[in-house]
Structures are given as C-alpha cells and as structure tokens.
Design an enzyme around this catalytic site. Sequence first.
Site, PDB file in Angstrom:
ATOM      1  N   HIS A  40      -5.547 -30.023  -8.303  1.00 18.35           N
ATOM      2  CA  HIS A  40      -5.318 -30.560  -9.650  1.00 18.35           C
ATOM      3  C   HIS A  40      -4.042 -31.403  -9.736  1.00 18.35           C
ATOM      4  O   HIS A  40      -3.774 -32.010 -10.766  1.00 18.35           O
ATOM      5  CB  HIS A  40      -5.356 -29.444 -10.713  1.00 18.35           C
ATOM      6  CG  HIS A  40      -4.098 -28.647 -10.855  1.00 18.35           C
ATOM      7  ND1 HIS A  40      -3.927 -27.418 -10.263  1.00 18.35           N
ATOM      8  CD2 HIS A  40      -2.955 -28.896 -11.535  1.00 18.35           C
ATOM      9  CE1 HIS A  40      -2.720 -26.951 -10.574  1.00 18.35           C
ATOM     10  NE2 HIS A  40      -2.112 -27.833 -11.344  1.00 18.35           N
ATOM     11  N   ASP A  85      -8.848 -24.908  -5.728  1.00 22.50           N
ATOM     12  CA  ASP A  85      -7.696 -25.740  -6.113  1.00 22.50           C
ATOM     13  C   ASP A  85      -6.738 -25.935  -4.932  1.00 22.50           C
ATOM     14  O   ASP A  85      -5.642 -25.398  -4.891  1.00 22.50           O
ATOM     15  CB  ASP A  85      -6.994 -25.086  -7.317  1.00 22.50           C
ATOM     16  CG  ASP A  85      -6.051 -26.037  -8.025  1.00 22.50           C
ATOM     17  OD1 ASP A  85      -6.087 -27.251  -7.723  1.00 22.50           O
ATOM     18  OD2 ASP A  85      -5.286 -25.566  -8.883  1.00 22.50           O
ATOM     19  N   SER A 178       3.167 -26.314 -10.048  1.00 27.77           N
ATOM     20  CA  SER A 178       1.842 -26.416  -9.430  1.00 27.77           C
ATOM     21  C   SER A 178       1.924 -27.028  -8.039  1.00 27.77           C
ATOM     22  O   SER A 178       2.696 -27.954  -7.803  1.00 27.77           O
ATOM     23  CB  SER A 178       0.932 -27.312 -10.273  1.00 27.77           C
ATOM     24  OG  SER A 178       0.491 -26.630 -11.405  1.00 27.77           O
TER      25      SER A 178
END
Length: 232
Positions: A40, A85, A178
């Site tokens: 992502h 992910d 992230s």
Amino acid sequence: VLGGDECDINEHPFLAFLYSHGYFCGLTLINQEWVVTAAHCDSTNFQMQLGVHSKKVLNEDEQTRNPKEKFICPNKNMSEVLDKDIMLIKLDKPISNSKHIAPLSLPSNPPSVGSVCRIMGWGSITIPNETYPDVPYCANINLVDYEVCQGAYNGLPAKTTLCAGVLEGGKDTCVGDSGGPLICNGQFQGIVSYGAHSCGQGPKPGIYTNVFDYTDWIQRNIAGNTDATCPP
C-alpha cells in the site's frame, strides 16, 4: 511510532525512507539491490533514501535510489488494499554498505508469540494530532496471539499477518510508519501494514505482514522467477 524514544543512530542501518508527493513510508534493505515495504506504499513516482537518520542533518553516506522493478503478489486481491500487503523493489543501482547502511537478512524461523519486537519509523509520535519527528523513533512491543487479534478485528486479519502491540496501549506504529520493519529477537519478521483507526489502542494491536510466509516468494523473484505466487 507512539510511546517510543529516538532510535540510536547506529541501530537501523537497514531502515530506509520512501517518499513521494505528500506521503512517506519506511522500507527495509534485505541485500545490496533489494528492499521490502508494504504494497500500500506504492505510487507511480517515489524515491528511496538509505542511510538516513535525521531528515534535516544528512549523514555523509546517505544514498538515494529509484525503483528499477517492483513486485507485488500476482494473486493479490486488488480490491483489498491490505491483502498480501508486501512489495519487493529492485533498486536502480546497488548499494554499498557503509557506516549507516547495511541489510537485514530474511528470517530463518517463524516468530513466536510473546516475542519482544522492535518497531521503528519516522511516523507520527502523537495522536490525534499528528507530529512527525525529524529522526526515527523506536519502541519495543510484543507479538500477540493470532486468535486475540482476530477477536479484536472481527476476524479480519489474514493468516499471513502478525499482530503486535501492548495490551495496555500507548505503544504502536502510526501514520507514516507503514512499510517499515517489525524485528523480533533480532529477526526481520513483519512489515507495518495497518492498525486501529487511532494508533495505540491497546485491545487492537497493530497488524504486520508476516515476512516468513513470503520468504520463498521473495527469494524466487530475486532469482528471476517472476511468475512465483504468494501464499493464499
């Protein structure tokens, strides 16, 4: 990272900084030519900086790279941002190890529940208003039992994810972390994926992509087998 302290300048030579227009992520250097981050974190146009500590005071050995090739799981469900992910990136030219740059190898064993894990990143250190530090922050959290996590998220996390946090809350990865690593007992076991809407909610630990489950896929791609699929 919430509830942490400034990382030591010498403890994260494998941690790199991915930035694009208006957002950034962490990533992990796994060898001279390859880095791993969250899928992502992808965008059409990003650069990566290795050897960074302070965003203002540059290390003399910092190196900037562009992606040469990007790999996400061919069997990823594209309508689900957080499915599988993980993204593997080949750098446009190899990195040479230096004082602040060195890879972190892929895990040789799966992680065990209760392990102490280190999180790190340039993400927000406060909520609900975000504050982005100049240097990465680090904290220690624990690997949580998968069933506990499924309960907290109504069965949401996939089997190829890990949950980690502290049940009393207050220590967690947050916006901007992230793609960075979860390091358990010195091994690269997770990639920061997502968490509760507000970071640091104790009963809802952070969700991390389980790197061990993807080591075969990563190694096959590095070896040139780009048809390799990921675990379901």
